[in-house]
Write a protein that holds these residues in place. Sequence first.
Motif, PDB file in Angstrom:
ATOM      1  N   ASP A 126      35.502 -49.509 -37.222  1.00 48.48           N
ATOM      2  CA  ASP A 126      34.723 -50.711 -37.513  1.00 48.48           C
ATOM      3  C   ASP A 126      34.145 -51.234 -36.206  1.00 48.48           C
ATOM      4  OD1 ASP A 126      36.843 -52.037 -36.206  1.00 48.48           O
ATOM      5  OD2 ASP A 126      37.859 -52.493 -38.076  1.00 48.48           O
ATOM      6  N   GLY A 127      33.623 -52.462 -36.199  1.00 48.01           N
ATOM      7  CA  GLY A 127      33.000 -53.005 -35.003  1.00 48.01           C
ATOM      8  C   GLY A 127      33.949 -53.250 -33.856  1.00 48.01           C
ATOM      9  N   SER A 128      35.254 -53.225 -34.112  1.00 47.50           N
ATOM     10  CA  SER A 128      36.213 -53.499 -33.031  1.00 47.50           C
ATOM     11  C   SER A 128      36.239 -52.394 -31.985  1.00 47.50           C
ATOM     12  CB  SER A 128      37.612 -53.700 -33.607  1.00 47.50           C
ATOM     13  OG  SER A 128      38.142 -52.494 -34.119  1.00 47.50           O
ATOM     14  N   ILE A 129      35.763 -51.192 -32.313  1.00 51.38           N
ATOM     15  CA  ILE A 129      35.815 -50.095 -31.338  1.00 51.38           C
ATOM     16  C   ILE A 129      34.603 -50.089 -30.404  1.00 51.38           C
ATOM     17  CG2 ILE A 129      37.189 -48.661 -32.887  1.00 51.38           C
ATOM     18  CD1 ILE A 129      34.690 -46.979 -33.424  1.00 51.38           C
ATOM     19  N   ILE A 130      33.588 -50.882 -30.696  1.00 52.07           N
ATOM     20  CA  ILE A 130      32.379 -50.896 -29.862  1.00 52.07           C
ATOM     21  C   ILE A 130      32.696 -51.585 -28.543  1.00 52.07           C
ATOM     22  CG2 ILE A 130      30.035 -51.817 -29.684  1.00 52.07           C
ATOM     23  CD1 ILE A 130      29.732 -51.291 -32.667  1.00 52.07           C
ATOM     24  N   PRO A 131      32.458 -50.920 -27.395  1.00 55.68           N
ATOM     25  CA  PRO A 131      32.988 -51.414 -26.119  1.00 55.68           C
ATOM     26  C   PRO A 131      32.114 -52.416 -25.374  1.00 55.68           C
ATOM     27  CG  PRO A 131      32.015 -49.257 -25.822  1.00 55.68           C
ATOM     28  CD  PRO A 131      31.898 -49.565 -27.284  1.00 55.68           C
ATOM     29  N   ARG A 132      30.952 -52.762 -25.943  1.00 51.39           N
ATOM     30  CA  ARG A 132      30.065 -53.685 -25.242  1.00 51.39           C
ATOM     31  C   ARG A 132      29.093 -54.305 -26.246  1.00 51.39           C
ATOM     32  NH1 ARG A 132      25.874 -52.718 -21.514  1.00 51.39           N
ATOM     33  NH2 ARG A 132      24.940 -54.328 -22.813  1.00 51.39           N
TER      34      ARG A 132
END
Length: 777
Positions: free
Chosen positions: A530-536
Amino acid sequence: MKRLSKPITSIKSHYPFIIIGSGYGGSIAASRLSRAGIQVCLLEKGKEFRPGEYPEDLDDAVKEMQVNTDNKHIGNKTGLYEFYMGKEMSVFKGCALGGTSNVNANVSIEPEPRVFEDLRWPAAIRNDMQSLKEGYQKAKQMLKPSPYPENTPGYPELAKTKGMKASAAAMKEEFRYLDLNVNFEYNGELNHVGVEQKKCNNCGDCVTGCNHSAKNMLTLNYLPDAVNYGAEIFCETGVQYIERKDNKWLVYFDSYHVGREKFDAPPLCITSDNVILSAGSLGSTEILLRSREKGLTVSPAIGKHFTGNGDVLGFGYNNDVKMNGIGLGKYHADKDKEPVGPCITSIIDMRKRDILDDGMTLEEGSIPGPISPILTNAFTSLSKFFVNHADENWQDWVAEQKREATSIFKGPYFGSLNHTQVYLVMTHDDGNGSMQLENNRLEINWPDVGKQKIFQKVNSKLQEATKALGGTYMPNPQWNKLTNYDMVTVHPLGGCIMGDNPATSVTNHCGQVYSNTNNTDLHQGLYVMDGSIIPRPLGTNPLLTISALAERNSKIIVEANQKTMDYEFKKITISPLKEYEVGVSFTETMRGFISLNEKEDFKKGYDEGEKNNSPFDFTLTIQSQDIEAFTADSDHKAGMIGTVNCPALSKHPITVTNGIFNLFVKDENNVKTKLMKYAMQLRTYEGRSYSFYGFKDIRDDKGFDLWADTTTLYITVYEDDNKNNTIGKGILKIAIGDFMKQLQTMKAIYPDNNKECINAVTKFGKLFAGEVWETFF
């Protein structure tokens, strides 16, 4: 009532894959794994909404609001509109089957390519952008984004986009229409996954839920596709934490709105070979933080690098020209109302800057009709605090005052509110927010986030955009000196970020969770998607990138399981939506004693269990899925799920599955006796399986024994699921206090209206009372 989700009583004790959450990551994983022939169970905290069931007025909208503050939760735990009030950053998100797709603005846009050059992304993605591009392509095939078809029949030029064109021209910036996950094509036909859709009617209420089957929410594409291929979906199941034991994952969850909380019942637990966390940036992070407290090893980076995606909300208030930016709500069929259009239709694209982080995306929006009644006084009052009016002569001032008075007396569809432009900007914040558990609650911390220089630049641009329209620029009311320039985001990202270093990232390139920080060891079968893995920050709407990553990572997982996936859309002849008739649900607790030494006599088992302090109690939710069929069937059969506490079997709560309840069935051995029967499977924490059978013996003996007969259960526990080898007997009883709580849990399930609620509970009551009368009187 038609539903994709299944009744909780039909859940199994074990699945190859459990997916937690149903936003873009979870829905895509469910669809793709199911297409590969993998059995999937999806657990969603929120309710399932179908078009036509979303709020259309303020009263209904308020009922669907829930607020998480630093010390308490306010409202319904499964309310559609979920607010997290952080110390410096607040978050709005959706809580329902389909996640935030229920309440977002549908924008499908790719970030600027330079975003993926950042070294915070895993090398496997930076060095192989083709795999991500394929993910974008697959997501677009399912979500079917397309721009607003201006000047085609039914789709005129919209006032708010005309305003955006004027602003873009004055700012000398690029204007264009956006690709939207909105249907402008089907009109009462089945879409590519077999669900009926209708064309957008320009009501503008996308972010309170589309009641017209036009918005391409996940409940109209990926989720029905998953059901078409065998996925099982369960709603109102809030996962608390997960645990690894004996090469399996234990998933602990609460079943909401069935009354278990009245008895302080423990969480339910089922097992899986693999778990995919897809509960969103806040939800997945919170579950991993709770799991860490229970002993799961994760990276110290958990909760770090939270970003609001540079979100800024602002308003161009009381412009010289109409904007028609208020959704129509319950007035959607009023031909006198001018079209609003989808929530967002266009963009002023300011991303192509020399420095990536100086770029920004500026989009117009609409305020949903259900909340419009509270806006007039709020905007009129707030406008007095802002002096940056675009107009300076007294004639313009008089016109502004007249428009304000018109709004006050005639409502938000007139005057100053109808001349207000809504702005949503996405840019690049520093991504240094954090989340942690405090007093068992998720907290968001980000000191001085609103003081970052980029937000001053954003507000300067929004003043330019408003000046071109002759209005007053009003920033988000939270963004001011008195509140230390607090921010709000609708695009939370990060918290479980992907990366190559387990000391600074939580997952690897495909979302698999690191098990320690000393090397790159991974938890077998545990993923975040989900969006929690996007690092920036992405600098623009994130849904398409979340989807592309989920498509990419689902393919990797399918291949790792030595499966293949078919992406073709086959003609669907059977709707994935199942029609559920109105049923009845209640939850009961019974308590007593059991002896594992007694194999024959219930009373002896009870007495010996009491003497040896061997208690047995359960809290069971019983649901009949069709009250008409339930009353007509002589077996009066219903499903059951719940928990058992029995220290003699396990020191941990035992989850009940595959439960069958029968109300007042004939005793084959005695025609004057009727039975209430309980049959269910028990799965212990230690991995053992037992079979349970219990009965209430309803007969008219001498004396008045109605209460004893209807509240005394004779129980037997067997060694396996096939009722072989009795290992214990005992008796359970209902205490008067527990019975009063039980009555409070009685409710109708799957009703379309209040009348059906009353009729269903009444039918059940009449059946129960009638059987009691027949037996005892």
